[in-house]
Structure formats: C-alpha cells, structure tokens
Design a protein around this motif. Sequence first.
Motif, PDB file in Angstrom:
ATOM      1  N   HIS A 215       0.712  -1.107  -0.008  1.00  0.00           N
ATOM      2  CA  HIS A 215       0.142  -0.052   0.142  1.00  0.00           C
ATOM      3  C   HIS A 215       0.745   1.206  -0.033  1.00  0.00           C
ATOM      4  CE1 HIS A 215      -3.708  -2.011   0.688  1.00  0.00           C
ATOM      5  NE2 HIS A 215      -3.025  -2.827   1.589  1.00  0.00           N
ATOM      6  N   ALA A 216       2.182   1.269  -0.060  1.00  0.00           N
ATOM      7  CA  ALA A 216       3.099   2.257   0.005  1.00  0.00           C
ATOM      8  C   ALA A 216       2.481   3.516  -0.897  1.00  0.00           C
ATOM      9  CB  ALA A 216       4.405   2.168  -0.196  1.00  0.00           C
ATOM     10  N   ASP A 217       2.102   3.221  -2.230  1.00  0.00           N
ATOM     11  CA  ASP A 217       1.752   4.315  -2.991  1.00  0.00           C
ATOM     12  C   ASP A 217       0.519   5.084  -2.521  1.00  0.00           C
ATOM     13  OD1 ASP A 217       0.014   2.216  -3.634  1.00  0.00           O
ATOM     14  OD2 ASP A 217      -0.117   2.542  -5.637  1.00  0.00           O
ATOM     15  N   GLU A 218      -0.323   4.584  -1.710  1.00  0.00           N
ATOM     16  CA  GLU A 218      -1.447   5.376  -1.426  1.00  0.00           C
ATOM     17  C   GLU A 218      -1.311   5.620   0.157  1.00  0.00           C
ATOM     18  OE1 GLU A 218      -5.044   3.052  -0.956  1.00  0.00           O
ATOM     19  OE2 GLU A 218      -3.813   1.093  -0.793  1.00  0.00           O
ATOM     20  N   VAL A 219      -0.243   5.484   0.939  1.00  0.00           N
ATOM     21  CA  VAL A 219      -0.088   5.707   2.341  1.00  0.00           C
ATOM     22  C   VAL A 219       0.696   6.928   2.528  1.00  0.00           C
ATOM     23  CG1 VAL A 219       0.970   4.875   4.706  1.00  0.00           C
ATOM     24  CG2 VAL A 219      -0.491   3.174   2.989  1.00  0.00           C
ATOM     25  N   CYS A 220       0.210   7.917   3.358  1.00  0.00           N
ATOM     26  CA  CYS A 220       1.071   9.039   3.916  1.00  0.00           C
ATOM     27  C   CYS A 220       2.009   8.820   4.833  1.00  0.00           C
ATOM     28  CB  CYS A 220       0.119  10.294   4.194  1.00  0.00           C
ATOM     29  SG  CYS A 220      -1.184  10.866   3.200  1.00  0.00           S
ATOM     30  N   ALA A 221       1.309   7.959   6.068  1.00  0.00           N
ATOM     31  CA  ALA A 221       2.131   7.710   6.977  1.00  0.00           C
ATOM     32  C   ALA A 221       1.943   6.647   7.844  1.00  0.00           C
ATOM     33  CB  ALA A 221       2.301   9.060   7.822  1.00  0.00           C
ATOM     34  N   VAL A 222       2.723   6.002   8.659  1.00  0.00           N
ATOM     35  CA  VAL A 222       2.329   4.931   9.795  1.00  0.00           C
ATOM     36  C   VAL A 222       2.267   5.775  10.987  1.00  0.00           C
ATOM     37  CG1 VAL A 222       3.115   2.862  10.894  1.00  0.00           C
ATOM     38  CG2 VAL A 222       3.604   3.164   8.389  1.00  0.00           C
ATOM     39  N   ILE A 223       1.505   5.383  12.026  1.00  0.00           N
ATOM     40  CA  ILE A 223       1.291   6.313  13.313  1.00  0.00           C
ATOM     41  C   ILE A 223       1.499   5.187  14.346  1.00  0.00           C
ATOM     42  CG2 ILE A 223      -1.114   6.297  13.311  1.00  0.00           C
ATOM     43  CD1 ILE A 223      -0.843   8.862  14.957  1.00  0.00           C
ATOM     44  N   ILE A 224       2.165   5.331  15.381  1.00  0.00           N
ATOM     45  CA  ILE A 224       2.532   4.440  16.415  1.00  0.00           C
ATOM     46  C   ILE A 224       2.629   5.128  17.870  1.00  0.00           C
ATOM     47  CG2 ILE A 224       3.613   2.695  14.963  1.00  0.00           C
ATOM     48  CD1 ILE A 224       6.225   3.355  16.303  1.00  0.00           C
ATOM     49  N   GLU A 225       2.247   4.360  18.931  1.00  0.00           N
ATOM     50  CA  GLU A 225       2.707   4.610  20.294  1.00  0.00           C
ATOM     51  C   GLU A 225       4.157   3.890  20.452  1.00  0.00           C
ATOM     52  OE1 GLU A 225      -1.057   4.600  23.021  1.00  0.00           O
ATOM     53  OE2 GLU A 225      -1.251   3.363  21.155  1.00  0.00           O
ATOM     54  N   PRO A 226       4.986   4.611  20.594  1.00  0.00           N
ATOM     55  CA  PRO A 226       6.460   3.828  20.857  1.00  0.00           C
ATOM     56  C   PRO A 226       6.614   2.988  22.103  1.00  0.00           C
ATOM     57  CG  PRO A 226       6.747   6.015  20.129  1.00  0.00           C
ATOM     58  CD  PRO A 226       5.484   6.018  20.402  1.00  0.00           C
ATOM     59  N   LEU A 227       6.641   1.824  21.911  1.00  0.00           N
ATOM     60  CA  LEU A 227       6.884   0.773  23.215  1.00  0.00           C
ATOM     61  C   LEU A 227       5.771   0.466  24.034  1.00  0.00           C
ATOM     62  CD1 LEU A 227      10.272   1.744  24.691  1.00  0.00           C
ATOM     63  CD2 LEU A 227       9.829   0.335  22.741  1.00  0.00           C
ATOM     64  N   VAL A 228       4.655   1.088  24.181  1.00  0.00           N
ATOM     65  CA  VAL A 228       3.432   1.281  25.341  1.00  0.00           C
ATOM     66  C   VAL A 228       2.192   1.537  24.601  1.00  0.00           C
ATOM     67  CG1 VAL A 228       2.689   1.297  27.347  1.00  0.00           C
ATOM     68  CG2 VAL A 228       5.096   1.265  27.053  1.00  0.00           C
ATOM     69  N   GLN A 229       1.308   0.529  24.395  1.00  0.00           N
ATOM     70  CA  GLN A 229       0.048   1.258  23.886  1.00  0.00           C
ATOM     71  C   GLN A 229      -0.971   1.511  24.858  1.00  0.00           C
ATOM     72  OE1 GLN A 229      -0.844  -2.382  21.225  1.00  0.00           O
ATOM     73  NE2 GLN A 229      -1.039  -0.883  19.390  1.00  0.00           N
ATOM     74  N   ARG A 251      12.258   3.086   3.333  1.00  0.00           N
ATOM     75  CA  ARG A 251      12.528   2.334   2.315  1.00  0.00           C
ATOM     76  C   ARG A 251      11.491   2.488   1.077  1.00  0.00           C
ATOM     77  NH1 ARG A 251      13.624  -1.837   4.550  1.00  0.00           N
ATOM     78  NH2 ARG A 251      11.867  -3.153   4.668  1.00  0.00           N
ATOM     79  N   HIS A 252       9.911   2.461   1.754  1.00  0.00           N
ATOM     80  CA  HIS A 252       8.802   2.831   1.157  1.00  0.00           C
ATOM     81  C   HIS A 252       8.183   4.033   0.915  1.00  0.00           C
ATOM     82  CE1 HIS A 252       8.147  -1.579   0.859  1.00  0.00           C
ATOM     83  NE2 HIS A 252       8.459  -1.600   2.179  1.00  0.00           N
ATOM     84  N   ARG A 253       9.141   5.176   1.309  1.00  0.00           N
ATOM     85  CA  ARG A 253       8.678   6.699   1.416  1.00  0.00           C
ATOM     86  C   ARG A 253       7.201   6.995   1.714  1.00  0.00           C
ATOM     87  NH1 ARG A 253       8.012   9.093  -3.439  1.00  0.00           N
ATOM     88  NH2 ARG A 253       8.718  10.926  -2.620  1.00  0.00           N
ATOM     89  N   VAL A 254       7.272   6.344   2.941  1.00  0.00           N
ATOM     90  CA  VAL A 254       6.081   6.647   4.112  1.00  0.00           C
ATOM     91  C   VAL A 254       6.615   7.440   5.297  1.00  0.00           C
ATOM     92  CG1 VAL A 254       4.203   5.504   5.298  1.00  0.00           C
ATOM     93  CG2 VAL A 254       4.821   5.013   3.030  1.00  0.00           C
ATOM     94  N   HIS A 255       5.722   8.221   5.811  1.00  0.00           N
ATOM     95  CA  HIS A 255       6.160   8.913   6.810  1.00  0.00           C
ATOM     96  C   HIS A 255       6.111   8.121   8.106  1.00  0.00           C
ATOM     97  CE1 HIS A 255       5.363  12.927   4.798  1.00  0.00           C
ATOM     98  NE2 HIS A 255       6.728  12.797   4.740  1.00  0.00           N
TER      99      HIS A 255
END
Length: 469
Positions: A215-229, A251-255
């Motif tokens: 999906h990289a061509d349609e994705v702006c960014a991945v969002i995460i909580e580092p280490l702890v949800q 590598r996939h040019r996604v933020h």
Amino acid sequence: MSLNDALKQRSLAHVWHPCTQMRDHAGANPELPLIPIRSAEGVWLTDFDGRRYLDAISSWWTNIFGHRHPAIVAALKQQLDTLDHVLLAGFTHEPAVELAERLVKLAPPGLTRCFYADNGSSAIEVALKMSFHYWRNSGCTRKTRFIALTNSYHGETLGALAMGGPSIYRDTYAPLLLQPIYVPSPDCYERAPGQSWEDYTRQRFRLMEETLARHADEVCAVIIEPLVQCAGGMRMYHPLYLRLLREACTRHRVHLIADEIAVGFGRTGRMWGCDWAPPDPRATDAQPGITPDFMCISKGLTGGTLPLAATLTRDEIYDAFYADYREGKAFLHSHSYTGNPIACRAALATLDLFESEQPLAQNRLLAELMWRQTAELRALAHVAEVRQQGMILAIEMARNARSKEPYPASERRGLRAYRHALSAHPDFGVLLRPLGNVIYFMPPYVITPREIEQLCTIALAAVREATRD
C-alpha cells in the motif's frame, strides 16, 4: 451536608464528566462515586474532608513532577506578571521561541521545527494533516491513507480517533471517521509460551512490511505509540519494532508519526520512547534511537499544569510548505491558544527540572522498587501478567492466568479494584483508575520509596478483592 457531598451534588447537576457513564456517579450507592478534590501537592490529592489520595496515575499521566511543584508554580506567577496571551499568527514571544529551541535540542536528531497545539489529540491532527499536505504539495496526490496498529489510541478528535484501534472508543463514530489500514499490534502479551519478546516482534513486523509493500503508493504515514499502547491496556512491545519500522518507512517513502504524548518525557526510562530503538547494525558508530518524521508531545510537557502540545518535524517537511502565498501551499491550521505564553513558561520550568533534578537516573531506582514490591502480585492465580517499561507498570487480571482468558468486560473487575483502593486504608486512598481488566501505575517522578510501598500494598489488596469470585 458535608462540603464533599455538597460539591458532588453541584457537579452532578451541571458537569458532564469525561470518559464516564454518568449514571455510575448517580444514586445513593453509585458504582463510581465522585471525589471532590480541594487541593493537591506532590503525589497527594486531598478532598474537602481532609482524606488524602495517592495519585498513582499522575492524573491521566500528566503530573510527572507531582502537583503544584514550587518551581513550576513560581514560573507561572512570574509569567502572569508579564504576558498572559497573544496570538501566534503574525506575532511571537519569548516563551514560545525559547521552548521551541529547547525542544529541538532535546528531540531526536533532525526534528528541527515545532508547531504548537493545545492538547495531544490536536497534535496528532497536526501531524496527520501535515503528512497528507506534504505529499500533496510534493505532487504525490495518491497518498491519502494512513497505517495504524490495532489496539492503538491517539486521542478523541475525529482524525486522531480514526487512528485508534479499541472499539470502545471509536465504533459509535465509525461513519464519521477516516478508514486507516490496520496492522496487527506487536503487543508481546500475545506471544506464545516460551517465545521471546524479540522473536515475537520480528514475527509481527512481517505483517507491517507486507502492508507497506502493498500500500505504500497510497499511504501518507504510519502512526504508532512507541513501546507502550497506553489506553489500549498498557500493552508493551520490543523496541526492535521501532528500528525495523523506521527502516521500512524510509524504504517505502512513507512518513513515520511517533505519538510520544503519554510515553515521552522520561516515562519509559529514557526521554523518548523512540530512544530505545537499537542501533542500526549496518552503520558504523551507530547510536540507539530513531528519528520519526513527526513526533507528537503533550501531557508531561507542562508538568501537568496547563494544556499544551507540540508536533515536531523535519526541515524537509517544513520546506514543502514554504512558497509564495499564491501557490496555496501554506499550512492553514490554527488554535486560538496556540503557543500560549503561560503554558510555554510552565513547559520551560518543566524542562529546567529535567536538568536540575536528573529524574531519569532516580526513576531507574524507583522502577526497580516497583518491580520488587509487586512480586507477590505476579504469583496470584488471576494475574496473567505484570509488565513494566520504566515508570509504567501494568497488572493484567484474567479469569484464567495460564490461558490468558479475560474476565468479561461486564464484570467490571477493574472497577472493583479501583473502588477498593480508594477506601481500603483508614488513613488514605490510592487512585488506580483501571483500563478494563488492567490496573496500572504511572506515578509522578517525585514519589518516594515509602509511597511506592504503600501503593503496592494497596494494589495487592485491591487486585485480590477484584479477582475474588
């Protein structure tokens, strides 16, 4: 009628409390009795009858240096004598400038631009909009989606809520929300018996890698909580995931958006959750930690005194918006209280305390003490796991600890523990607001060893009470 009871009635008449079924507060024997608070200092809250409560969750994870820290209070009073507020559009002021300078020095390398907001959810909205708008300004108009982890939580405004996983928060509003691509969480609670955190993390990351490749061509960014949800039950995962994700996003040019709102400012044992990522094994003189493209911070930023948030990003992102006005590339996002001088001054005083008090070293000792003091909890038949990351410790109650079969949500076992902790001791109560079947500690950094012992003793009794059939 006591002052406590009088204030309860006045509150119930007009105040709609957050994250609450208000009926729980009502009636002669409420499930969740309101507790009016008259004053606070350090780790203690005091009601109108003089009863004290140990604030074991830093009032929703904000008061990292305790309530009414004298250095922060003094800074606020001084700022009030000079400048209360001025719009940050077309104007600037010293607290906002100095705070941005210091945050940039403190942040992971490469985060050089600071955009202020009012709260954590708003900081997430800024990051989501900036990422989308960056790709649009760069001519990548197909990038309109985001990737989020299941069980994640990023706030309650619609954009932030859409990125969250727990259905209890988002399902009602599903018709209003963006539709991210969800990737299964690396949460290590789900690992097989005997499987290491690192092995499980590598296994789970393959799902993220596959999703990015597809999906990289349609994705702006991945969002995460580092280490702890955090709001997802204080579920934790191995820091290797951060390194692998940073490399894959590049590598996939996604933020990569790091939501450090709850885990930042030393809560995990280092200043940022991102700092725990292992060094890149292929690089010479590599250092631990990663730099996300956006880092969202709030909560502990002002020591829990005033609302303030910031989204930090790179020059590359900033430069994509820097153009002649007629090109229509400006980031036209604002909040009335953006960069409020009083809130910025509180944040500066908080950063001063990190320099003068050196809390991270002391926190390591406090975290070790919390772990030792909860040894008896780990032996209970209905405790499936006690897990810890720095100054976060979580106790997962389960109907069957070995199989990790959860208690049904309708039994409200966490609420039982909460109520017991408030009233079990004759001299004081402990605030242990649960997350479903999870009881957790996120105390202020000024908590003493003696107070940790008191906290753990009450928590043991509360969990025993909550798991009694």
